[in-house]
Structures are given as structure tokens and as C-alpha cells.
Design an enzyme around this catalytic site. Structure first.
Site, short mmCIF file in Angstrom:
data_model
loop_
_atom_site.label_atom_id
_atom_site.label_comp_id
_atom_site.label_asym_id
_atom_site.label_seq_id
_atom_site.Cartn_x
_atom_site.Cartn_y
_atom_site.Cartn_z
N HIS A 63 3.41 15.07 11.64
CA HIS A 63 4.61 14.55 10.97
C HIS A 63 5.12 15.58 9.96
O HIS A 63 5.32 15.31 8.78
CB HIS A 63 4.29 13.21 10.29
N HIS A 86 4.19 2.84 2.53
CA HIS A 86 5.41 3.50 2.99
C HIS A 86 6.61 2.72 2.45
O HIS A 86 6.45 1.77 1.68
CB HIS A 86 5.41 3.57 4.52
N ASP A 125 3.13 6.72 8.55
CA ASP A 125 3.72 7.34 7.37
C ASP A 125 3.19 6.65 6.11
O ASP A 125 3.12 5.42 6.04
CB ASP A 125 5.24 7.20 7.41
N HIS A 183 10.25 2.21 11.93
CA HIS A 183 11.28 3.23 11.77
C HIS A 183 11.59 3.87 13.12
O HIS A 183 10.70 4.05 13.96
CB HIS A 183 10.83 4.30 10.77
N ASP A 235 12.15 6.81 14.33
CA ASP A 235 11.47 8.00 14.86
C ASP A 235 10.08 7.69 15.39
O ASP A 235 9.41 8.57 15.92
CB ASP A 235 11.41 9.11 13.81
N HIS A 236 9.67 6.42 15.28
CA HIS A 236 8.36 6.01 15.80
C HIS A 236 8.48 5.00 16.96
O HIS A 236 7.47 4.72 17.61
CB HIS A 236 7.51 5.40 14.69
#
Length: 309
Positions: free
Chosen positions: A274, A145, A216, A65, A67-68
Site C-alpha cells: 500500500h 482507519h 489500512d 473503500h 481501491d479495495h
């Protein structure tokens, strides 16, 4: 050994929290820094710390993802601009697709790096032990996830016992080469015939540290397995108490579920990160207090915070 959090927010950056990234500082142990995830803006966060990019030798990605991972191309490029510093190679561990993402970004942008990147990709069928050195072993396991995502268990191997120098001197051993032999576990005989048994002067090996860093995830059994008896568990807390249905829908956990994992795994300390931008400062205090009713030694980390392990 320290953990420093470069980004503790969820999904997108906010004024208080950048997106996901943290580093495990192993400077005293192996003179290296290991990074876990690299969200957008990570290189800018590093400027606010004492971290030297060339010391970052390994990057572990939990999932793909944005944001990572969106900070990776920029960080890797800037890492090559360290003037008057030795260029060091880097290893990247992560799900299949991370190599294509990084190399495509560098190729399209015309970026040329003066160092080598070694990729270690894995999928659901190639998890388990992913790295072993003379001092550390790293394991990866699948989490729960919305896309393939893993957590990491970093285990420091047992540390050698320490030499009791005062006791050795009292036994008549002069400081010098004989000290070194005993320290290395070798028995010696003094001039007067006295035999010195090395094991009598060296303490028992000390257990190494165990750090668990999860990506996540919903609450899942693999989180507990990865965290069993860990000194530190880093667990996401995108949602708060009462938001369990929302957390499950979006593939995340609440602070309470993270605390349950910590309790079931028997960890020593729980660090929550997070965190959704919905939570204000006053909410963070409540988040910690609520989680502490399940697992007492819990802390909600903030950007740039450093935690000694």
C-alpha cells in the site's frame, strides 16, 4: 504456502503499482487460493500470474473503500467465463455493506453467475474468530482507519508429525499395511512378538504458519495483537519517515510505524505494501533501509511478487 501481491499501491493505480489485492496460495495445503481485497484491475493482474480464478474459494475484504473493492464485480463475472472448467462456489468475508455492493453491481449490470456466493458480513460487535476449518482458523479485529476496517490473522493448525520410514524398516516392519497403521498412530505387534510403539517412529507435531494481513490503519494496539509471533506480517506503508502527522490525518501508517508494530509483535518477517505513488524506485530503497533500523527483516513488495512462507 505463498503470498502473491496483485496490487501494492495506495488509493489509485499508477504505472508501477495497481491498487490493493493479494492472494494466499494454499494449493499444497488445501488446494485453494484465498484473496485479500480486490481493487480495480485485479482480474487483469491475475492474467499475469498462474492463478486460476476457480481456485479462489474465499475473498476477505478489509474495508469498503473503492481501491479495495472496485475490482470485485468484474472479477466475479470473469470467473464465470472459465471455459471447460468446473464452476466452484465462493465465499466473501467483509464488513457489513459488502453484500449490498456486490449484489447491486451484478444486478444493475445484468450479470448472472453460474455459481453461488456465500457472504459472511461482520461489524464491530461480531469480530474475533470468523472462520475455522480442519486446517485453518481466521480471526478479524478492528483497525484504526477513517472508516470501519479490519485486519486478518490466518493460523494454520499444527501439522502432523512425519513417519521415520528408515527407522521403521530397520525395526523389521515390512512396507505395506503395517506402515500405514503406524503412520496413523496405531501400535502394532510383529510376527515374532516385537511390539512397535507408533509414537517412537513419528516426530512431534510441527507448528503451523501464522500470517497477518492488515488493511489500512494508523498504528494501533490491535495491529500488534493480530500480528503476535506471526511468520509474516503484511502492513501498509502509505507514508515514509517523517510523515507521521500526515499519516495520522488520513488514517494510514508510515514505514517506521509498521516496523514498530513488527518489532512489538515479534514477527519473523515484515512485508510493506500500500505504497503511495509519490515514492519512486529510489525512494523505495530508502523506505526499506529506514524501516530496517527498527525491524531488520523488512521488504517492500512490488506488484506480482511472490513470497514463500
Amino acid at each position: 504456502m505463498q503470498l502473491q501481491f496483485l496490487g501494492t499501491g495506495a488509493g489509485q493505480p499508477s504505472k508501477a503499482r495497481n491498487v490493493s489485492s493479494l492472494v494466499l496460495k494454499l494449493l499444497e495445503e488445501i488446494n485453494e487460493v484465498w484473496m485479500f481485497d480486490c481493487g480495480e484491475g485485479t482480474q487483469h493482474q491475475i492474467l499475469e500470474t498462474t492463478i486460476k480464478p476457480r481456485k479462489i474459494s474465499k475473498i476477505f475484504i478489509t474495508h469498503l473503500h473503492g481501491d479495495h473493492i472496485f475490482g470485485l464485480p468484474g472479477f466475479l463475472s470473469s470467473r464465470s467465463f472459465q471455459a471447460n472448467e468446473e464452476q466452484t462456489d465462493i465465499e466473501i468475508y467483509g464488513p457489513k455493506g459488502i453484500k449490498n455492493f456486490v449484489m447491486s453491481s451484478l444486478r444493475v449490470s445484468g450479470s448472472r453467475l453460474p455459481y453461488r456466493i456465500d457472504f459472511h458480513e461482520f461489524d464491530e460487535n461480531s469480530l474475533g474468530k470468523i472462520l475455522e476449518t480442519d486446517k485453518f482458523t481466521v480471526y478479524a479485529d478492528k483497525l484504526d482507519h477513517t472508516i470501519f476496517c479490519v485486519g486478518y490473522r490466518i493460523m494454520q493448525k499444527d501439522l502432523e508429525g512425519t513417519l521415520d520410514a528408515d527407522k521403521l524398516r530397520a525395526a523389521g516392519v515390512p512396507f505395506g499395511p503395517l506402515f500405514g497403521k503406524v503412520k496413523n498412530g496405531q501400535d502394532i505387534v510383529l510376527e515374532g512378538g516385537t511390539k512397535i510403539i507408533a509414537a517412537d517412529y513419528i516426530s512431534a507435531p510441527r507448528p503451523g504458519k501464522t500470517i497477518t494481513i492488515l488493511g489500512d490503519t494508523r498504528k494501533t494496539d490491535s495491529s500488534v495483537r493480530l500480528a503476535v509471533a506471526a511468520d509474516v506480517l503484511v502492513h501498509e506503508a502509505t507514508y515514509g519517515k517523517g510523515d507521521e502527522k500526515m499519516a495520522r490525518k488520513h488514517g494510514h501508517s508510515t514505514n517506521m510505524q509498521a516496523a514498530e508494530v513488527a518489532k512489538e509483535a515479534g514477527v519473523k518477517q515484515l512485508l510493506l505494501n500500500h505504497v503511495s505513488a509519490r515514492f519512486l524506485s529510489k525512494d523505495i530503497s530508502v523506505m526499506r533501509q529506514d524501516a530496517s533500523t527498527v525491524f531488520e527483516n523488512v521488504h517492500v513488495v512490488k506488484d506480482l511478487e511472490e513470497v514463500e512462507i
